[in-house]
Design an enzyme around this catalytic site. Sequence first.
Site, PDB file in Angstrom:
ATOM      1  N   LYS A 127      27.230  59.952  52.660  1.00 15.78           N
ATOM      2  CA  LYS A 127      28.049  59.787  53.897  1.00 15.78           C
ATOM      3  C   LYS A 127      26.473  60.394  55.105  1.00 15.78           C
ATOM      4  O   LYS A 127      25.557  60.496  54.881  1.00 15.78           O
ATOM      5  CB  LYS A 127      29.125  61.131  54.227  1.00 15.78           C
ATOM      6  N   SER A 208      37.357  61.622  56.588  1.00 15.84           N
ATOM      7  CA  SER A 208      36.583  60.884  57.456  1.00 15.84           C
ATOM      8  C   SER A 208      35.243  60.299  55.834  1.00 15.84           C
ATOM      9  O   SER A 208      34.415  59.741  57.330  1.00 15.84           O
ATOM     10  CB  SER A 208      35.580  62.369  58.613  1.00 15.84           C
ATOM     11  N   SER A 232      38.452  65.416  53.812  1.00 16.86           N
ATOM     12  CA  SER A 232      37.722  63.715  54.450  1.00 16.86           C
ATOM     13  C   SER A 232      36.960  63.408  53.039  1.00 16.86           C
ATOM     14  O   SER A 232      37.024  62.313  53.039  1.00 16.86           O
ATOM     15  CB  SER A 232      36.778  64.893  55.744  1.00 16.86           C
TER      16      SER A 232
END
Length: 577
Positions: A127, A208, A232
């Site tokens: 990420k 996320s 997330s």
Amino acid sequence: MRPMRLLLALALGSVWETWAQSIGTTTSLFPSQENANTPALFPMPPCGQFNLEEATIDQMQQAMSNGTLTSQQLVLCYMQRTYQTQEYISSLLQLNPDVLSIAANMDAERKSSIFRGPLHGIPFTVKENIATKDNMETTAGSWVLIGSIVPRDAHVVARLREAGAVLFGKASLSEWADMRSSNYSEGYSPRGGQARSPYNLTVNPGGSSSGSAAAVGANAIAFSLGTETDGSVINPAERNAVVGFKPTVGLTSRAGVIPESEHQDSVGTFGRTVRDAVYALDAIYGIDPRDNYTLAQDSKTPNGGYMQYMTGKDDLKDATFGLPWNSFWTFVDDEQKTILLDLLALIESAGATIINETEITNYEKIVSPTVWNWDYGTTRGYPNESEYTVVKVDFYNNIKTYLSELENTNVRSLEDIVQYNYDNDGSEGGNPWPLGISAFYSGQDGFLASLETKGVKNETYVQALEFTQRSTREGIDSALNYKGQRLSGLLVPPDIGQTYQTAAPAGYPMVTLPAGVHSNTGMPFGLAIMQTAFGEAELVKWASAIEDLQLTSGNTIRRMLPRWHGYLERNIPVLNV
Ligand SMILES: *[C@@H]1O[C@H](CO)[C@@H](O)[C@H](O)[C@H]1NC(C)=O
Ligand SMILES: *[C@@H]1O[C@H](CO)[C@@H](O)[C@H](O)[C@H]1NC(C)=O
Ligand SMILES: *[C@@H]1O[C@H](CO)[C@@H](O)[C@H](O)[C@H]1NC(C)=O
Ligand SMILES: *[C@@H]1O[C@H](CO)[C@@H](O)[C@H](O)[C@H]1NC(C)=O
Ligand SMILES: *[C@@H]1O[C@H](CO)[C@@H](O)[C@H](O)[C@H]1NC(C)=O
Ligand SMILES: *[C@@H]1O[C@H](CO)[C@@H](O)[C@H](O)[C@H]1NC(C)=O
Ligand SMILES: *[C@@H]1O[C@H](CO)[C@@H](O)[C@H](O)[C@H]1NC(C)=O
């Protein structure tokens, strides 16, 4: 993403031409609209002699060791797959310009009989809020940090490099891991655009860590890392039909991760199988002097990693699982309930005991009866019992500490970020729509709420931290202790946000497995297991046992390939259905 195309074109260049000939692929990189309704939409080309689609890390490893595949080929194949899918799902925020030379080094090592372990030569993404000290940016998806220089690789990245894994690039994400706004398009960031789920491009892809999960789900990477403050990892994993592992806070170091809350942030892993997700977990967990929360794991983690707990369905006869029915299950819609109850029946038929009389004590005060709401304490009239009270204050302080180590930037505080967003409404949407951008309908209200606290740990904060930690830990631990018996885990439906929202303030771990698909949207959902602090060994054991059962039962309830529904649509925001 034009710059990305250019980069790929350069990277592939002549290597591509000769190599494409050598693998003899005839698959068009850009499928035409004609095959929109055929099942083979976006078919994944083979990687030379190797069938990369749905390949496990073990299979890739075996093919590399018997000489039918190299790490460089794997990288090129994932580039090709990314090239094929990126225009649709935007799962990659930045390609690592050094990836081919890293892979070449790993191939050279293997040739000279240096073998670092199960991740040697395996491509992965992280990420984009996870720092890499290389030729890539670390910005949490925001233009405000472009050009800034991080002090070092995040601990988890350094560990994966040591393990021989090949850093392919940075995965797209919801900007600032969703800290900035309350009404926003999940998976959107100004730098990465709108990440989408390959199962239905028009709806919320989960976030996320959206690009991390979507890429694994679309077979555009072998495995990926994400971060979770509250959902997330688990949420995008279950919405992209992959395994998501959210470890206990303190098992994986957050040093070098753009933070949200030191009390809740955790770095987690995504794989298409439990084993793949656990390979990644084994590589990244451990004590790191730069994150003192990791000191808590001392003596609570196994010697030799978590892989040793992998098992098969036969062990399910020793399992007793709890279903916190009123806390979570009662919110599941009928279709999903039917499919998940079928899976539970299968687990029981394999010999497990399932107890439907154990609850998260005090769940009425912890989570909203209707939706995920991390400010539920305030909704009830008690800000001193709200998770958001803690996160707002933590973010203000933790981001300041993170920024203090950056070079080549003037951004030093949340105040600076907020001002930048106002000054760049067109790209960053500082103001609410329509002054700002549709992806951030409410502007940056999350940042403003954090700003208002000035990071002061007043009595309200102290009480909220104590309450949210204690009530969630006691709640989960008491549900795990059924009439004096210690349960193997709590089986929960992670489509219900209240599940991971209970684990989040507790800092407790969770794992989710693919379990089915909604017929009205084509979107996947999972079955998750909850455990107490440092209960990862149990999670690995039972997740692997249930996965084995799914794979061998002849029952199709598990992961299905993406169907790319709505692949020609470009709606922003994505729909929250
Ligand atoms: C090498 O390993 C791969 C992956 O298991 C397998 O598909 C292939 O048949 C093997 N090839 C040889 C020559 O052993
Ligand atoms: C959030 O934004 C959408 C538009 O993107 C709007 O229709 C909706 O009403 C907003 N929700 C809230 C709670 O403000
Ligand atoms: C970590 O160190 C900070 C000070 O650097 C301290 O305030 C905090 O309590 C420590 N946390 C743990 C879990 O040891
Ligand atoms: C669990 O118990 C509740 C009642 O408390 C009931 O409504 C539900 O159907 C039960 N679920 C299962 C799987 O037995
Ligand atoms: C603590 O700070 C918050 C946010 O700034 C404020 O709303 C709250 O009233 C304060 N609590 C106390 C006890 O001062
Ligand atoms: C929160 O504040 C209320 C008073 O407004 C008090 O009754 C309650 O006990 C407090 N909660 C905690 C966890 O301290
Ligand atoms: C994709 O999601 C949209 C929005 O919910 C829905 O209208 C559409 O039917 C879905 N597509 C499929 C094929 O399920």
